[in-house]
Design an enzyme around this catalytic site. Structure first.
Site, PDB file in Angstrom:
ATOM      1  N   SER A 144       0.848  -1.188   0.000  1.00 32.67           N
ATOM      2  CA  SER A 144       0.000   0.000   0.000  1.00 32.67           C
ATOM      3  C   SER A 144       0.881   1.235   0.000  1.00 32.67           C
ATOM      4  O   SER A 144       2.003   1.206   0.520  1.00 32.67           O
ATOM      5  CB  SER A 144      -0.881   0.015   1.249  1.00 32.67           C
ATOM      6  OG  SER A 144      -1.490   1.277   1.427  1.00 32.67           O
ATOM      7  N   TYR A 160      -1.665  -0.259  10.362  1.00 29.92           N
ATOM      8  CA  TYR A 160      -1.663  -0.661   8.956  1.00 29.92           C
ATOM      9  C   TYR A 160      -0.396  -0.151   8.262  1.00 29.92           C
ATOM     10  O   TYR A 160       0.274  -0.892   7.540  1.00 29.92           O
ATOM     11  CB  TYR A 160      -2.914  -0.107   8.273  1.00 29.92           C
ATOM     12  CG  TYR A 160      -3.124  -0.608   6.868  1.00 29.92           C
ATOM     13  CD1 TYR A 160      -3.580  -1.902   6.633  1.00 29.92           C
ATOM     14  CD2 TYR A 160      -2.880   0.206   5.763  1.00 29.92           C
ATOM     15  CE1 TYR A 160      -3.777  -2.372   5.334  1.00 29.92           C
ATOM     16  CE2 TYR A 160      -3.077  -0.248   4.468  1.00 29.92           C
ATOM     17  CZ  TYR A 160      -3.524  -1.532   4.262  1.00 29.92           C
ATOM     18  OH  TYR A 160      -3.726  -1.995   2.978  1.00 29.92           O
ATOM     19  N   LYS A 164       2.632  -2.509   6.498  1.00 31.35           N
ATOM     20  CA  LYS A 164       3.002  -2.439   5.077  1.00 31.35           C
ATOM     21  C   LYS A 164       4.432  -1.935   4.896  1.00 31.35           C
ATOM     22  O   LYS A 164       5.128  -2.329   3.956  1.00 31.35           O
ATOM     23  CB  LYS A 164       2.001  -1.553   4.316  1.00 31.35           C
ATOM     24  CG  LYS A 164       0.583  -2.131   4.264  1.00 31.35           C
ATOM     25  CD  LYS A 164       0.523  -3.497   3.576  1.00 31.35           C
ATOM     26  CE  LYS A 164      -0.903  -3.968   3.380  1.00 31.35           C
ATOM     27  NZ  LYS A 164      -0.993  -5.279   2.710  1.00 31.35           N
TER      28      LYS A 164
END
Length: 236
Positions: A144, A160, A164
């Site tokens: 991402s 998150y 990533k």
């Protein structure tokens, strides 16, 4: 062992959303696709739907947060196919409620890392021997833009982002370690209209899949250890 010469591709989290579209696109390109899902029944249903389109798709149960489940899936694929050519690490979670990293319940960070980082690490470790024995493989990690270095200067979505960011680091380290014609890259699919992305996302799963699938078929001279969006390399 498979009876034909089709390349074998495995997609984690393949029962819905982007993973399901990736499985479909690979099968349309002539791959024999194994769709991995945490829920066996959901995986079987998803595979059956694609089979109805005359696509060569089967399913395997695999929970990326459970090492025994990963080892079992790897053993099953080894027995049935004896090889793996393409691995797409698509399974992921987005558990943040936009709280600050230090203010959130640590279990949110732990569970996010368990799937988005350690899950991918364990899957690669378990399946790369199937690539090493034939000296060929293509690994694609669905990352991402949130994992980019520049994003870490801004608060929010910390669990998150960190997962990533770590996945991007793993991509580079594995690229530096592997031998033979084995390539590993990370891809930012963009904001995709899925259960995770929501309905207001601008990209359809099909558009996102097309921007990823090309990395499954790159030649020996193709890139490895790089980060891509819409077919173009972007900075880490």
């Amino acid at each position: 062992m498979s009876s034909d010469n089709k390349q074998i591709a495995l997609v984690t989290g393949g029962n819905r959303g982007l993973g399901n579209e990736l499985a479909k696109q690979l099968a349309l390109k002539g791959f024999k696709v194994i769709l991995a899902s945490r829920n066996l029944e959901m995986g079987k249903k998803a595979a059956e739907k694609l089979k109805e389109l005359n696509l060569d798709v089967s399913s395997v149960e695999m929970d990326v947060t459970n090492q025994e489940s990963i080892h079992q899936a790897a053993a099953t694929i080894n027995v049935h196919f004896g090889r793996l050519d393409v691995l797409i690490n698509n399974a992921g979670v987005y558990l943040d409620k936009n709280e600050k990293l230090l203010a959130m319940d640590p279990i949110i960070l732990e569970n996010t890392m368990a799937t988005n980082f350690f899950g991918v690490y364990d899957v690669i470790r378990s399946f790369i021997p199937l690539m090493e024995k034939q000296g060929y493989g293509r690994i694609i990690n669905i990352s991402s833009e949130y994992g980019a270095n520049s994003e870490l200067s801004y608060p929010g979505v910390g669990a998150y982002k960190l997962s990533k960011f770590a996945l991007n680091g793993l991509t580079q380290l594995v690229a530096a370690e592997v031998n033979g014609d084995i390539k590993i890259n990370a891809v930012d699919p963009g904001w995709v209209r899925t259960d995770m992305g929501g309905q207001s996302a601008p990209k359809t799963p099909r558009e996102a899949a097309e921007s990823i699938i090309w990395l499954a078929t790159i030649g020996r001279e193709g890139p490895s250890g790089a980060f891509f969006r819409d077919g173009k390399q972007i900075p880490w």
